[in-house]
Write an enzyme that holds these catalytic residues in place. Structure first.
Site, PDB file in Angstrom:
ATOM      1  N   SER A  32     -19.248 -33.413  -6.748  1.00  0.00           N
ATOM      2  CA  SER A  32     -19.563 -34.584  -5.911  1.00  0.00           C
ATOM      3  C   SER A  32     -20.190 -35.711  -6.719  1.00  0.00           C
ATOM      4  O   SER A  32     -20.520 -36.759  -6.177  1.00  0.00           O
ATOM      5  CB  SER A  32     -20.497 -34.176  -4.769  1.00  0.00           C
ATOM      6  N   ASN A 119     -30.187 -27.278  -1.778  1.00  0.00           N
ATOM      7  CA  ASN A 119     -29.947 -27.475  -0.343  1.00  0.00           C
ATOM      8  C   ASN A 119     -31.030 -28.334   0.312  1.00  0.00           C
ATOM      9  O   ASN A 119     -30.730 -29.244   1.084  1.00  0.00           O
ATOM     10  CB  ASN A 119     -29.843 -26.117   0.372  1.00  0.00           C
ATOM     11  N   SER A 286      -2.720 -70.279   4.309  1.00  0.00           N
ATOM     12  CA  SER A 286      -1.509 -69.475   4.225  1.00  0.00           C
ATOM     13  C   SER A 286      -0.721 -69.938   3.023  1.00  0.00           C
ATOM     14  O   SER A 286      -0.691 -71.124   2.700  1.00  0.00           O
ATOM     15  CB  SER A 286      -0.686 -69.666   5.501  1.00  0.00           C
ATOM     16  N   GLU A 299     -11.634 -61.706  11.748  1.00  0.00           N
ATOM     17  CA  GLU A 299     -10.522 -60.748  11.867  1.00  0.00           C
ATOM     18  C   GLU A 299     -10.826 -59.475  11.079  1.00  0.00           C
ATOM     19  O   GLU A 299     -10.596 -58.359  11.539  1.00  0.00           O
ATOM     20  CB  GLU A 299      -9.224 -61.357  11.327  1.00  0.00           C
ATOM     21  N   TYR A 326     -27.017 -23.929   5.323  1.00  0.00           N
ATOM     22  CA  TYR A 326     -26.213 -24.867   4.527  1.00  0.00           C
ATOM     23  C   TYR A 326     -24.820 -24.310   4.279  1.00  0.00           C
ATOM     24  O   TYR A 326     -24.640 -23.127   3.979  1.00  0.00           O
ATOM     25  CB  TYR A 326     -26.902 -25.155   3.175  1.00  0.00           C
TER      26      TYR A 326
HETATM   27  N1  ARG Z   1     -23.613 -31.433  -3.902  1.00  0.00           N
HETATM   28  C1  ARG Z   1     -24.125 -30.625  -2.859  1.00  0.00           C
HETATM   29  C2  ARG Z   1     -24.038 -31.347  -1.511  1.00  0.00           C
HETATM   30  O1  ARG Z   1     -23.872 -32.495  -1.549  1.00  0.00           O
HETATM   31  C3  ARG Z   1     -25.547 -30.256  -3.126  1.00  0.00           C
HETATM   32  C4  ARG Z   1     -25.975 -28.944  -2.532  1.00  0.00           C
HETATM   33  C5  ARG Z   1     -25.217 -27.850  -3.119  1.00  0.00           C
HETATM   34  N2  ARG Z   1     -25.741 -26.588  -2.753  1.00  0.00           N
HETATM   35  C6  ARG Z   1     -25.073 -25.449  -3.000  1.00  0.00           C
HETATM   36  N3  ARG Z   1     -25.631 -24.367  -2.633  1.00  0.00           N
HETATM   37  N4  ARG Z   1     -23.907 -25.441  -3.581  1.00  0.00           N
HETATM   38  O2  ARG Z   1     -24.136 -30.775  -0.444  1.00  0.00           O
END
Ligand code: ARG
Length: 468
Positions: A32, A119, A286, A299, A326
């Site tokens: 990410s 987490n 235009s 718009e 999580y």
């Molecule tokens: N990049 C992860 C997210 O955005 C961070 C937490 C990841 N935790 C894990 N146990 N893989 O959620």
């Protein structure tokens, strides 16, 4: 920004129990860092507060704390100078920064993650980030509201047709119409401020899901980070994303309001209405039709409502059916949230700038109100005052309007003798109520369109904005 995969899988902080390296596609698929690096400042802020707390409870020495805090500041500096190299194999913003810290200060860096998990770390980062962004959004919203109040104040007695079904209904003042949008935005502002209270609660300390065995002091960390509360349940703390959904719902509603207002601006600036002129700097031409001046800004704002509504649905669907606590699904919360914030800030900025440069074509507005039999209800009310039941007066006026349509005259242009063929209760004084000015001034109560009331509403709106 540079993103590399320079680190080998062996260097991942969690690879102890693994024997095979991560598939390179999976590595990129699960990472990410390309988007969550936006959180770096909050990740560092959270880590510093966590380290201070660890020192406060005796887990880190003063010297270790100093090294960690100094190291994190250096990393922040590197990131801001564009000198930090982000690595895909280190997955996310959290592991990139932690790993850079250890590289910079050595083994002490490895102690930072004591009593913490990514987490509770990520949940904390997003809340800190969103807390700041809501403040910026509310400021920008207030700037737009101020622009609307100023415009309304200049036009407390400018007459335009008010519409229902987009057909001319009754005359209203332009100031009154503009203040209607102020009211919608004021409710939006209330929603953001309210949501902000629930955003400002601290997940840190929940660790992975169950809390931690270390003697942590969550109140200490919360004070350091300016949180009003701490999340009361560790499972909820790491998995709750209500706050992001709530914010996005508020954003979708705000965009919906802007889309409605945009629709009016597009109509009003057309040759058919010709009520307003949007400044040249907010329109484009235009490439083929030389006469065109297109209202691109309203718009586009109208169009961008679609993506924000979409982000709300994305987030709701992301959370739907997720078991506690999580889940990696939650990583998908960021892009919709980030894009909602960026879209909102852009739309509010351009709108606040644009609304302070609108030119109002008063004569055209008045002429449109004059043409649409907009004072017909006033004539019906006049007859009621003369003792005729409303349903009968409605019928009488309908016939008078028919005559006006057939002979191409407004009610105020039909001579008394002709009007009297519909009712002998119509007298010379009827022309006072058939004028547009008479019509708007007669609606003289709180929330009405009379210029006196609109001026009062302008003053109240200013006070409401200043109060919080
Ligand atoms: N990049 C992860 C997210 O955005 C961070 C937490 C990841 N935790 C894990 N146990 N893989 O959620």
């Amino acid at each position: 920004m540079s993103i590399t995969a320079k680190k080998s899988t062996q260097e991942k902080p969690w690879n102890g129990r693994f024997t095979e390296p991560t598939d390179s596609f999976v590595e990129a698929f699960t990472a990410s860092v390309t988007f969550d690096q936006r959180l770096y400042q909050y990740d560092i802020m959270g880590s510093k507060a966590h380290a201070k707390m660890l020192h406060h409870v005796g887990i880190l020495t003063a010297n270790e704390l100093k090294q960690i805090v100094t190291g994190l500041s250096q990393i922040q500096e590197q990131i801001e100078q564009g000198e930090f190299s982000w690595s895909i194999s280190l997955e996310d913003v959290h592991m990139n920064i932690e790993s850079a810290l250890t590289e910079l200060i050595g083994n002490t860096g490895k102690k930072l993650h004591t009593g913490r998990s990514r987490n509770d770390q990520v949940a904390t980062d997003i809340r800190l980030y969103l807390r700041d962004e809501i403040r910026l959004i509310v400021n920008e919203l207030q700037r737009l509201q101020h622009a609307l109040i100023d415009l309304a104040e200049q036009h407390v007695d400018t007459i335009m047709p008010g519409f229902t079904h987009l057909q001319t209904a009754q005359p209203v003042t332009f100031g009154h119409h503009i203040l209607a949008w102020f009211e919608s935005l004021e409710r939006d502002r209330g929603r953001f401020n309210d949501c902000s209270k629930r955003v400002n609660s601290m997940p840190l300390g929940a660790a992975a899901l169950a809390g931690t065995t270390y003697p942590i002091d969550r109140q200490f960390t919360a004070r350091e980070l300016g949180f009003d509360n701490i999340c009361e349940n560790s499972l909820d703390a790491v998995s709750d994303r209500d706050f992001a959904i709530e914010f996005t719902a508020g954003a979708a509603l705000l965009m919906t309001h802007l889309s409605r207002f945009s629709e009016e601006l597009v109509l009003w600036s057309s040759a058919q209405f010709d009520f307003i002129d949007l400044g040249d700097s907010f329109c484009t031409g235009s490439s083929i039709m030389p006469q065109k001046k297109n209202p691109d800004v309203p718009e586009l704002v109208r169009g961008k409502t679609g993506r924000v509504n979409g982000h709300l649905v994305s987030l709701l669907t992301l959370m739907k059916s997720q078991p506690l606590a999580y889940n990696k699904d939650n990583q998908e919360d960021k892009e919709p949230l980030f894009d909602t914030i960026d879209t909102l800030k852009g739309c509010l900025k351009v709108y606040a700038d644009m609304m302070s440069q609108v030119t109002v074509k008063k004569d055209n507005m008045k002429e449109a109100a004059r043409r649409g039999f907009s004072t017909a209800t006033d004539l019906a009310d006049y007859l009621v005052r003369a003792g005729i039941p409303f349903r009968d007066s409605h019928d009488i006026v309908g016939k008078a309007v028919r005559l006006g349509v057939d002979t191409n005259r407004d009610l105020s242009e039909i001579p008394l003798a002709e009007l009297q063929q519909f009712s002998d209760q119509i007298k010379q004084d009827v022309y006072a109520v058939l004028t547009l000015e008479g019509s708007v001034s007669a609606r003289d109560h709180i929330g009405g369109t009379a210029p006196k009331q609109v001026l009062q509403a302008v003053n109240n709106a200013r006070k409401r904005l200043a109060n919080n």
